[in-house]
Design an enzyme around this catalytic site. Structure first.
Site, PDB file in Angstrom:
ATOM      1  N   ARG A  91      31.019 -44.154   7.206  1.00 30.82           N
ATOM      2  CA  ARG A  91      31.532 -43.642   8.462  1.00 30.82           C
ATOM      3  C   ARG A  91      32.999 -43.277   8.292  1.00 30.82           C
ATOM      4  O   ARG A  91      33.768 -44.035   7.695  1.00 30.82           O
ATOM      5  CB  ARG A  91      31.368 -44.677   9.584  1.00 30.82           C
ATOM      6  CG  ARG A  91      29.920 -44.903  10.008  1.00 30.82           C
ATOM      7  CD  ARG A  91      29.384 -43.696  10.754  1.00 30.82           C
ATOM      8  NE  ARG A  91      27.984 -43.816  11.134  1.00 30.82           N
ATOM      9  CZ  ARG A  91      26.966 -43.340  10.434  1.00 30.82           C
ATOM     10  NH1 ARG A  91      27.189 -42.721   9.285  1.00 30.82           N
ATOM     11  NH2 ARG A  91      25.729 -43.465  10.862  1.00 30.82           N
ATOM     12  N   HIS A 129      29.061 -34.179   4.744  1.00 32.06           N
ATOM     13  CA  HIS A 129      28.112 -35.111   5.371  1.00 32.06           C
ATOM     14  C   HIS A 129      26.672 -34.838   4.903  1.00 32.06           C
ATOM     15  O   HIS A 129      25.760 -34.597   5.701  1.00 32.06           O
ATOM     16  CB  HIS A 129      28.181 -35.026   6.893  1.00 32.06           C
ATOM     17  CG  HIS A 129      27.713 -36.284   7.569  1.00 32.06           C
ATOM     18  ND1 HIS A 129      28.257 -36.763   8.733  1.00 32.06           N
ATOM     19  CD2 HIS A 129      26.748 -37.179   7.230  1.00 32.06           C
ATOM     20  CE1 HIS A 129      27.651 -37.874   9.100  1.00 32.06           C
ATOM     21  NE2 HIS A 129      26.712 -38.149   8.184  1.00 32.06           N
TER      22      HIS A 129
END
Length: 311
Positions: A226, A274
């Site tokens: 994250r 990502h």
């Protein structure tokens, strides 16, 4: 009663998931109704993804569970209108395998020093072999399904792996540390550090200047967990000083990463968009369908989120 299932995700996701979800639900033998626009008073389950636009769960009086399509639940876990069980995506076929491949690939890349050879056109014959894996300690922060799977793979390649979690864990063949004291020890021995923690109030900015100073000088950071785990200004300072030699970052506080962000131009940073562990529709649909089947049969749901812990 046949369950009614609302697919609440950005519109482009429906084209990807309609067929896999239909096939997976058909395989359960359930008589169900699945769709995008369903009367709220008839909805039993919500398949949920961030940016779906759904923020108020109070219009769903029959709601039994919300099934998150992604592993991360920080965008919904604290929603005060959500009063039914929330599950997160744990998919060993797709998501977990993707993360194992990403982490293993980049650990090996940094361990072997491959960047200095790729695209090298300078005639310098620097014949220095890298150490063996057994001489390169790796620390993984986060020992959930993803962290455990990555640790097993790296251990099988010979890396001495230390795992850290906020609460005590015991995993066969893995050195496990926990708590504040354990974090200090885990960081101080990490030549390669992998972040696979969830984003909670306790983990936000966990990698700040003081934590980065605990790493051996010249350590490598890999973050496919994250973005908010890392204090960006502290990492940039550590990269500039050489405290951190390189960082491979897949997740960010703002995504897409703004074009003017310093990470894009920093010579010691690799940005990936990502892609470390994308949810795969076919395998994710089977996880969702099986959880609905389980709940309809009176069996406990899998992968229920601890709302107090945040994951």
């Amino acid at each position: 009663m046949s369950p009614t299932i609302l697919f609440a995700a950005p519109a482009d996701r429906w084209a990807q998931y309609e067929t896999p979800l239909t096939e997976a639900l058909d395989a359960t033998g359930l008589d169900y109704r699945l769709g995008l626009d369903l009367p709220p008073e008839e909805v039993d389950y919500i398949i949920y993804a961030p940016k779906s636009g759904l923020t108020d769960f109070t219009p769903f009086p029959r709601l039994k569970a919300v099934l998150n399509l992604w592993a991360g639940v920080e965008g919904v876990v604290s929603n005060p209108t959500l009063r039914v069980p929330l599950t997160r995506m744990v998919d060993s076929e797709g998501l977990t395998q993707g993360m194992v491949e990403y982490v293993t690939g980049h650990v090996l890349r940094h361990h072997l020093g491959m960047d200095k050879y790729i695209g090298n056109t300078t005639p310098a014959w620097d014949q220095v072999a890298p150490p063996l894996a057994q001489e390169r300690p790796v620390t993984i922060l986060g020992l959930g399904a993803l962290g455990h799977a990555c640790a097993r793979q790296l251990t099988s390649l010979g890396f001495p792996v230390t795992g850290w979690s906020r609460t005590p864990r015991s995993l066969d063949g893995l050195r496990c540390l926990h708590g504040a004291e354990g974090l200090t020890e885990a960081l101080s021995g990490a030549q390669i550090l992998v972040l696979l923690l969830p984003h909670t109030a306790e983990t936000e900015n966990l990698l700040d200047a003081s934590a980065l100073d605990l790493l051996p000088k010249g350590a490598v950071l890999i973050n496919p967990g994250r973005g908010a785990l890392v204090e960006d200004t502290a990492l940039l300072a550590a990269l500039d000083s050489g405290q951190v030699a390189q960082a491979t970052l897949d997740v960010f506080r703002i995504e897409p990463l703004p074009a003017d962000h310093p990470y894009w131009q920093h010579p010691r940073v690799t940005v990936t968009p990502h892609i470390a562990a994308e949810t795969r529709p076919a395998s994710a649909a089977r996880v969702i369908a099986d959880n609905i089947r389980r709940n309809e049969a009176g069996e406990p749901l899998c992968h229920v989120v601890d709302r107090d812990a945040g994951y």
